[in-house]
Design a protein around this motif. Structure first.
Motif, PDB file in Angstrom:
ATOM      1  N   ALA A  99      12.747  55.842   9.182  1.00  0.00           N
ATOM      2  CA  ALA A  99      12.878  55.815   7.722  1.00  0.00           C
ATOM      3  C   ALA A  99      13.211  54.404   7.235  1.00  0.00           C
ATOM      4  O   ALA A  99      12.618  53.908   6.266  1.00  0.00           O
ATOM      5  N   ALA A 100      14.143  53.755   7.904  1.00  0.00           N
ATOM      6  CA  ALA A 100      14.540  52.401   7.515  1.00  0.00           C
ATOM      7  C   ALA A 100      13.361  51.446   7.620  1.00  0.00           C
ATOM      8  O   ALA A 100      13.128  50.611   6.733  1.00  0.00           O
ATOM      9  N   GLN A 105       9.386  48.048   5.201  1.00  0.00           N
ATOM     10  CA  GLN A 105       8.032  47.504   5.189  1.00  0.00           C
ATOM     11  C   GLN A 105       7.394  47.634   3.810  1.00  0.00           C
ATOM     12  O   GLN A 105       6.779  46.685   3.310  1.00  0.00           O
ATOM     13  N   SER A 106       7.535  48.803   3.193  1.00  0.00           N
ATOM     14  CA  SER A 106       6.941  49.029   1.871  1.00  0.00           C
ATOM     15  C   SER A 106       7.570  48.116   0.821  1.00  0.00           C
ATOM     16  O   SER A 106       6.874  47.573  -0.047  1.00  0.00           O
ATOM     17  N   ALA A 132      19.849  46.956   0.948  1.00  0.00           N
ATOM     18  CA  ALA A 132      20.543  48.243   1.019  1.00  0.00           C
ATOM     19  C   ALA A 132      19.921  49.136   2.088  1.00  0.00           C
ATOM     20  O   ALA A 132      20.622  49.927   2.731  1.00  0.00           O
ATOM     21  N   THR A 133      18.623  49.015   2.284  1.00  0.00           N
ATOM     22  CA  THR A 133      17.921  49.797   3.301  1.00  0.00           C
ATOM     23  C   THR A 133      18.443  49.496   4.698  1.00  0.00           C
ATOM     24  O   THR A 133      18.374  50.337   5.598  1.00  0.00           O
ATOM     25  N   ALA A 134      18.973  48.294   4.869  1.00  0.00           N
ATOM     26  CA  ALA A 134      19.484  47.898   6.188  1.00  0.00           C
ATOM     27  C   ALA A 134      20.602  48.815   6.675  1.00  0.00           C
ATOM     28  O   ALA A 134      20.880  48.878   7.873  1.00  0.00           O
ATOM     29  N   ASP A 135      21.231  49.541   5.761  1.00  0.00           N
ATOM     30  CA  ASP A 135      22.349  50.412   6.139  1.00  0.00           C
ATOM     31  C   ASP A 135      21.911  51.831   6.523  1.00  0.00           C
ATOM     32  O   ASP A 135      22.736  52.639   6.934  1.00  0.00           O
ATOM     33  N   VAL A 142      17.072  45.534  10.248  1.00  0.00           N
ATOM     34  CA  VAL A 142      16.137  45.133   9.201  1.00  0.00           C
ATOM     35  C   VAL A 142      16.148  43.613   9.058  1.00  0.00           C
ATOM     36  O   VAL A 142      15.117  42.990   8.781  1.00  0.00           O
ATOM     37  N   ARG A 143      17.303  43.012   9.278  1.00  0.00           N
ATOM     38  CA  ARG A 143      17.425  41.555   9.173  1.00  0.00           C
ATOM     39  C   ARG A 143      16.493  40.857  10.167  1.00  0.00           C
ATOM     40  O   ARG A 143      15.837  39.871   9.840  1.00  0.00           O
TER      41      ARG A 143
END
Length: 299
Positions: A99-100, A105-106, A132-135, A142-143
Motif C-alpha cells: 500500500a505504501a 509511486q502514484s 505522510a505515506t512513509a508512516d 519511502v525515503r
C-alpha cells in the motif's frame, strides 16, 4: 532561521490519520486505491478552482507562490488530504508495504506532471502526502525509494527543469531528501559547470529552497555545490547569466534574512518593554548571511 520539521505538518497529519483509523475496520489495497482515486479527483477539482481564483484576484505568479498548505487548514483541500491519509492508515497490516509503495509511486508521479505547479501549493500538498505515506509501513523506506526516483525526473526542456527544481526543493522541505545528499547530488550532476541543464536545475533549487522558502542556507548547507559553482565562476568562459541569477538569489536571501532579523529584534524589544526586567536581545544574536559577492567570484 531555517525552517525545519516534517514540512507542512506531514507527521501530525499522519499521526491524526492513524489515531482515527484505530477506531475503524481495516480495508484492502483495492479499497485503498479506490479511496485514493476518489480523493485525488476531488483534489484536482479543488486545485483547479483555487488556481482560477488566484488568477482572478491578480498578484501574478509571486502571489500564488505565497499560498501554503498550512493556510488551507480549513479548506476542502485539507479535508480531502485527510480522507486519503485515513484510508492509507486503515489498510490491513499484511498489505501495508504494498500500500505504501502504491500510494508513494502514484503521488510522486503526480508531482512530476506539468500541472503540479498549478497552483504551486498543489506540489507542496503532494509532497506532504508523500511524506505522510512513509508512516504507513514500518519496513518499506519511502525515503530510499524517493532517492532512487529523483534520478528519473525529466530535464529535457526548460519547463521540465523548472519543475525538477521545485520537486527537489519540496522533497527537501518534507525531509524526504537530506540536504547533504541533495548537495552532493547537485554538485555531481553540475559537473563543475559542464552540464548546462543541471546548472540551471541547481540554481533553481537554491533559488527556491534558500531564498523563497528558507529551507536551507547557502553556502552552509550546500558546500559541495558552492565549491562547484566557484569553479564555474573562475573558469575561462563563465556563464554570466547563471552567475547573475545566483548573485541575485543570494542577495535577495540576504535582504530577507536581515529584514526577518530586524523584525525579530523589534518584537523582542516590544516584549521586553511590556515585561521590565527581562534581558534584551544583543546585536550579536542577529542572523548574518554572507553576501553573494563573497561566495561567488566575479564572472
Amino acid at each position: 532561521q531555517r525552517q525545519r520539521g516534517r514540512g507542512g505538518g506531514a507527521a501530525a497529519l499522519s499521526a491524526a490519520a492513524r489515531q482515527a483509523a484505530a477506531q475503524q475496520p481495516d480495508i484492502s489495497i483495492a479499497e485503498l486505491m479506490e479511496a485514493y482515486r476518489s480523493a485525488t479527483a476531488k483534489l484536482d477539482l479543488e486545485f483547479a478552482n483555487l488556481d482560477a481564483q488566484l488568477q482572478q484576484q491578480g498578484g501574478g505568479k509571486q502571489a500564488a507562490e505565497m499560498v501554503t498548505f498550512a493556510q488551507l487548514r480549513n479548506h476542502a483541500i485539507a479535508a480531502h488530504v485527510g480522507e486519503l491519509l485515513l484510508a492509507s492508515a486503515r489498510v490491513e497490516r499484511g498489505s501495508r508495504d504494498d500500500a505504501a509503495l502504491a500510494i508513494a509511486q502514484s503521488t510522486f508521479k503526480a508531482m512530476c506532471e506539468p500541472r503540479a505547479l498549478e497552483p504551486p501549493v498543489r506540489l507542496e500538498t503532494l509532497a506532504i502526502i508523500l511524506a505522510a505515506t512513509a508512516d504507513i509501513s514500518q519496513t518499506l523506506s519511502v525515503r530510499e525509494e524517493v532517492a532512487n526516483w529523483i534520478g528519473f525526473l525529466p530535464a529535457r526542456t526548460e519547463a521540465e527543469r523548472y519543475l525538477h527544481s521545485h520537486v527537489l526543493a519540496r522533497l527537501l522541505g518534507v525531509e524526504l531528501l537530506d540536504v547533504a545528499d541533495l548537495d552532493a547530488y547537485l554538485a555531481h550532476n553540475v559537473d563543475q559547470g559542464r552540464s548546462a541543464p543541471w546548472l540551471e536545475i541547481a540554481l533553481g533549487v537554491v533559488e527556491i529552497a534558500v531564498a523563497r522558502y528558507r529551507l536551507a542556507v547557502f553556502p552552509n548547507d550546500f558546500p559541495r555545490l558552492a565549491t562547484a559553482l566557484d569553479v564555474v565562476a573562475r573558469s575561462a568562459n563563465p556563464p554570466a547569466a547563471a552567475l547573475r541569477r545566483l548573485a541575485a538569489t543570494l542577495n535577495a536571501d540576504h535582504q530577507n534574512r536581515l529584514a526577518a532579523a530586524k523584525l525579530q529584534a523589534q518584537q523582542q524589544q516590544s516584549r521586553v518593554a511590556a515585561a521590565p526586567g527581562r534581558p534584551d536581545v544583543g546585536a550579536g544574536q542577529l542572523v548574518h548571511q554572507t553576501p553573494a559577492s563573497a561566495v561567488v567570484g566575479s564572472p
